[in-house]
Design an enzyme around this catalytic site. Structure first.
Site, PDB file in Angstrom:
ATOM      1  N   GLY A 190       0.819  -1.214   0.000  1.00  0.00           N
ATOM      2  CA  GLY A 190       0.000   0.000   0.000  1.00  0.00           C
ATOM      3  C   GLY A 190       0.849   1.258   0.000  1.00  0.00           C
ATOM      4  O   GLY A 190       0.584   2.206  -0.759  1.00  0.00           O
ATOM      5  N   HIS A 447      33.939   8.838   5.722  1.00  0.00           N
ATOM      6  CA  HIS A 447      33.289  10.147   5.771  1.00  0.00           C
ATOM      7  C   HIS A 447      33.423  10.815   4.412  1.00  0.00           C
ATOM      8  O   HIS A 447      34.497  10.749   3.810  1.00  0.00           O
ATOM      9  CB  HIS A 447      33.971  11.023   6.827  1.00  0.00           C
ATOM     10  CG  HIS A 447      33.411  12.410   6.866  1.00  0.00           C
ATOM     11  ND1 HIS A 447      32.190  12.690   7.434  1.00  0.00           N
ATOM     12  CD2 HIS A 447      33.896  13.593   6.384  1.00  0.00           C
ATOM     13  CE1 HIS A 447      31.954  13.995   7.316  1.00  0.00           C
ATOM     14  NE2 HIS A 447      32.971  14.562   6.690  1.00  0.00           N
TER      15      HIS A 447
HETATM   16  P1  NAD Z   1       0.843  -6.220   4.829  1.00  0.00           P
HETATM   17  O1  NAD Z   1       0.500  -7.364   5.679  1.00  0.00           O
HETATM   18  O2  NAD Z   1       2.194  -5.638   4.826  1.00  0.00           O
HETATM   19  O3  NAD Z   1      -0.192  -5.019   5.155  1.00  0.00           O
HETATM   20  C1  NAD Z   1      -1.601  -5.158   5.049  1.00  0.00           C
HETATM   21  C2  NAD Z   1      -2.296  -4.061   5.840  1.00  0.00           C
HETATM   22  O4  NAD Z   1      -3.685  -4.108   5.578  1.00  0.00           O
HETATM   23  C3  NAD Z   1      -2.135  -4.216   7.340  1.00  0.00           C
HETATM   24  O5  NAD Z   1      -1.654  -3.010   7.867  1.00  0.00           O
HETATM   25  C4  NAD Z   1      -3.558  -4.529   7.823  1.00  0.00           C
HETATM   26  O6  NAD Z   1      -3.811  -4.040   9.111  1.00  0.00           O
HETATM   27  C5  NAD Z   1      -4.408  -3.820   6.767  1.00  0.00           C
HETATM   28  N1  NAD Z   1      -5.786  -4.326   6.640  1.00  0.00           N
HETATM   29  C6  NAD Z   1      -6.193  -5.617   6.667  1.00  0.00           C
HETATM   30  N2  NAD Z   1      -7.551  -5.678   6.514  1.00  0.00           N
HETATM   31  C7  NAD Z   1      -8.013  -4.411   6.392  1.00  0.00           C
HETATM   32  C8  NAD Z   1      -9.311  -3.817   6.201  1.00  0.00           C
HETATM   33  N3  NAD Z   1     -10.448  -4.550   6.095  1.00  0.00           N
HETATM   34  N4  NAD Z   1      -9.421  -2.473   6.114  1.00  0.00           N
HETATM   35  C9  NAD Z   1      -8.290  -1.703   6.214  1.00  0.00           C
HETATM   36  N5  NAD Z   1      -7.034  -2.220   6.387  1.00  0.00           N
HETATM   37  C10 NAD Z   1      -6.885  -3.552   6.473  1.00  0.00           C
HETATM   38  O7  NAD Z   1       0.404  -6.686   3.348  1.00  0.00           O
HETATM   39  P2  NAD Z   1       0.736  -6.118   1.889  1.00  0.00           P
HETATM   40  O8  NAD Z   1       1.180  -4.698   1.914  1.00  0.00           O
HETATM   41  O9  NAD Z   1      -0.454  -6.480   1.081  1.00  0.00           O
HETATM   42  O10 NAD Z   1       1.963  -7.004   1.462  1.00  0.00           O
HETATM   43  C11 NAD Z   1       1.780  -8.404   1.272  1.00  0.00           C
HETATM   44  C12 NAD Z   1       3.039  -9.168   1.559  1.00  0.00           C
HETATM   45  O11 NAD Z   1       4.020  -8.869   0.602  1.00  0.00           O
HETATM   46  C13 NAD Z   1       3.596  -8.836   2.921  1.00  0.00           C
HETATM   47  O12 NAD Z   1       3.895 -10.021   3.586  1.00  0.00           O
HETATM   48  C14 NAD Z   1       4.835  -8.054   2.630  1.00  0.00           C
HETATM   49  O13 NAD Z   1       5.866  -8.384   3.537  1.00  0.00           O
HETATM   50  C15 NAD Z   1       5.209  -8.470   1.211  1.00  0.00           C
HETATM   51  N6  NAD Z   1       5.784  -7.333   0.516  1.00  0.00           N
HETATM   52  C16 NAD Z   1       7.018  -6.897   0.876  1.00  0.00           C
HETATM   53  C17 NAD Z   1       7.565  -5.796   0.261  1.00  0.00           C
HETATM   54  C18 NAD Z   1       8.929  -5.333   0.649  1.00  0.00           C
HETATM   55  O14 NAD Z   1       9.671  -6.116   1.256  1.00  0.00           O
HETATM   56  N7  NAD Z   1       9.303  -4.101   0.351  1.00  0.00           N
HETATM   57  C19 NAD Z   1       6.863  -5.094  -0.696  1.00  0.00           C
HETATM   58  C20 NAD Z   1       5.618  -5.551  -1.024  1.00  0.00           C
HETATM   59  C21 NAD Z   1       5.089  -6.669  -0.421  1.00  0.00           C
END
Ligand code: NAD
Length: 468
Positions: A190, A447
């Site tokens: 997100g 540095h």
């Molecule tokens: P995430 O688990 O990081 O975040 C999902 C968010 O959605 C949470 O904060 C949660 O509280 C919220 N949420 C859940 N249900 C909800 C609702 N009904 N209304 C509002 N908010 C709600 O998941 P993601 O961002 O979809 O990423 C998926 C996976 O992919 C994760 O495991 C992440 O580690 C991985 N990913 C990693 C990277 C990176 O390493 N940079 C980048 C992208 C994805």
């Protein structure tokens, strides 16, 4: 075909790395992947294309807002979204072609199709490769690794339509800059994709169920990032649970409903509420593997499932869904198979959000330490005290070092700031070697570099940072 040493199902970062390492160790290896491109979600529709767009959109935002501060005046800066997308696609194509080349170099047999377990036979583990429009092909091997990754988790009431209400896959290829975008979920996806479109001119509203962003990341760091993203123009509604979202064809807009408050109207919706393991349609029942209630495959210390010779790694098992975690598991799994040794240190798995500035974290958070009642000392150093950050004109953020209160061993390092994702590598290496904060503080850091902020934060554990 004669029985192989190893079959890997899935060619994402877990599966393709496991296949390469196994071939290096002398095994005969086949890899089954249903997509024509190798590399999995990460390379095709995840980490790599999102980083390409993050890079391009950051340059666009810099050209529009930051160059003047450097004394560079630009006029007529325009966005060519089609070219930005084309470059992203080229980056993906080059990366996936690279894996193809590595497969050839390591003589890994590649099968395009859906891999399904069919049982255990005298030859070993039996699999069928199902191809669209063709007869299935039967393979067998002594060992098999399930590395089928994950897919976007669905949200009840929200019907994904592959267009206006979509996932990261759609958000990586919008054909025009949306006027408005609602992002559901303030996690990694997100915030990264919200940042891309916000920089390109979209009004981005992030709806998050929790009272904070980036769950799992140190709260002080996440809070600082929230303030920075708000300053950049993204809107956040925390403690907001999305209950429904639909595209109103007549009005030509999306309507997002929450547990309380007025519906929110937007041109597009990005659902980013986590991912679910891909463990269906794998024929697990044919060998008696039972996924846990979250759909994950239970494994022991060396990634072996309840069935001897069948292993699972990456997003289909417990632990964070991260490409580098899957890669390390793939290597440890096949090394253990070949040599009897192979290990992943789950205490030192870095996590990075590629926002601007980046957020990076390794080890225990302050919340973890408080919950476990572990005595700790904390050192914080702000990038505004770092000469290189000033030269870069990127002084937002800080480094936080958490060390054991009695032994001084580093337990966690958390960074929000420029190039945090690169800086965290030093933190992870130090922790892997069991460093104390004193060890980092006494290491000569060149540095002027951003890395000096890490040294200063380590000095700050003992109250002796020089530049703050
Ligand atoms: P995430 O688990 O990081 O975040 C999902 C968010 O959605 C949470 O904060 C949660 O509280 C919220 N949420 C859940 N249900 C909800 C609702 N009904 N209304 C509002 N908010 C709600 O998941 P993601 O961002 O979809 O990423 C998926 C996976 O992919 C994760 O495991 C992440 O580690 C991985 N990913 C990693 C990277 C990176 O390493 N940079 C980048 C992208 C994805």
């Amino acid at each position: 075909m004669p029985g192989l040493d190893l079959i890997v199902i899935g060619a994402g970062p877990g599966g393709y790395v496991a296949a390469i390492r196994a071939a290096q160790l002398g095994m005969s290896v086949a890899c089954i992947e249903k997509e024509p491109q190798l590399g999995g979600t990460c390379l095709r529709v995840g980490c790599i294309p999102s980083k390409a767009l993050l890079e391009s959109s950051e340059r666009y935002a810099e050209a529009r807002h930051d160059f003047a501060r450097h004394g560079i005046t630009l006029s007529g800066v325009k966005l060519d979204l089609a070219q930005m997308m084309k470059r992203k696609d080229e980056v993906v194509a080059a990366n996936t072609a690279g894996i193809e080349m590595l497969f050839k170099k390591n003589k890994i047999m590649r099968f395009v199709g859906h891999g399904r377990l069919t049982g255990k036979t005298a030859e070993g583990i039996a699999v069928s490769v199902e191809k669209a429009g063709g007869a299935p092909e039967a393979l067998s091997a002594k060992n098999l690794i399930l590395a089928t990754g994950s897919r976007v988790a669905s949200l009840p009431g929200v019907a994904l339509d592959g267009d206006r209400i979509g996932t990261s896959t759609e958000a990586l290829r919008y054909s025009a800059v949306p006027a408005s975008l609602v992002v559901i979920g303030a996690g990694f996806i997100g915030l990264e994709l919200g940042s891309v479109w916000s920089r390109l001119g979209t009004k981005v509203t992030v709806l998050e169920f929790l009272d904070r962003i980036l769950p799992g990341i140190d709260a002080e760091v996440a809070d600082a990032m929230l303030k920075i993203l708000k300053k950049q123009g993204m809107e956040f509604r925390l403690k907001t649970r999305v209950t429904a979202a639909r595209f109103d064809k007549k009005a030509g807009q999306c309507v997002v409903e929450t547990a309380d408050g007025e519906p929110i109207i937007a041109e597009r919706v990005l659902v980013a509420v986590g991912r679910s393991p891909n463990t269906e349609n794998l024929g697990l029942e044919s060998v008696g593997i039972q996924p846990d209630p979250k759909g994950r495959i239970p494994v022991g210390d060396h990634f072996e499932t309840s069935v001897a010779g069948i292993f699972a790694i990456g997003d289909v098992i417990r632990g964070p869904m991260l490409a580098h975690k899957a890669e390390d598991e793939g290597v440890a799994c096949v090394e253990h198979m070949a040599t009897g040794y192979g290990h992943v240190n789950y205490d030192v798995i870095p996590g990075i959000a590629y926002t601007h500035p980046e957020v990076a974290s390794v080890g225990k958070t302050e919340e973890d330490l408080k919950a476990a009642q572990t005595p700790y000392r904390k050192g914080v150093f702000h990038f505004r005290g770092n000469g290189r950050a000033r030269a870069l004109n990127q002084t937002d953020g800080f480094v936080k070092v958490l060390a054991h209160g009695e032994t001084d061993r580093v337990l966690g390092i958390h960074i929000v700031g420029p190039r945090a994702g690169d800086l965290i590598a030093e933190a992870a290496a130090a922790m892997e070697f069991g460093a104390s904060s004193e060890d980092i503080a006494r290491t000569c850091h060149a540095h002027p570099t951003l890395a000096e902020a890490l040294k200063e934060a380590a000095l700050a554990v003992d109250g002796r940072a020089i530049h703050s």
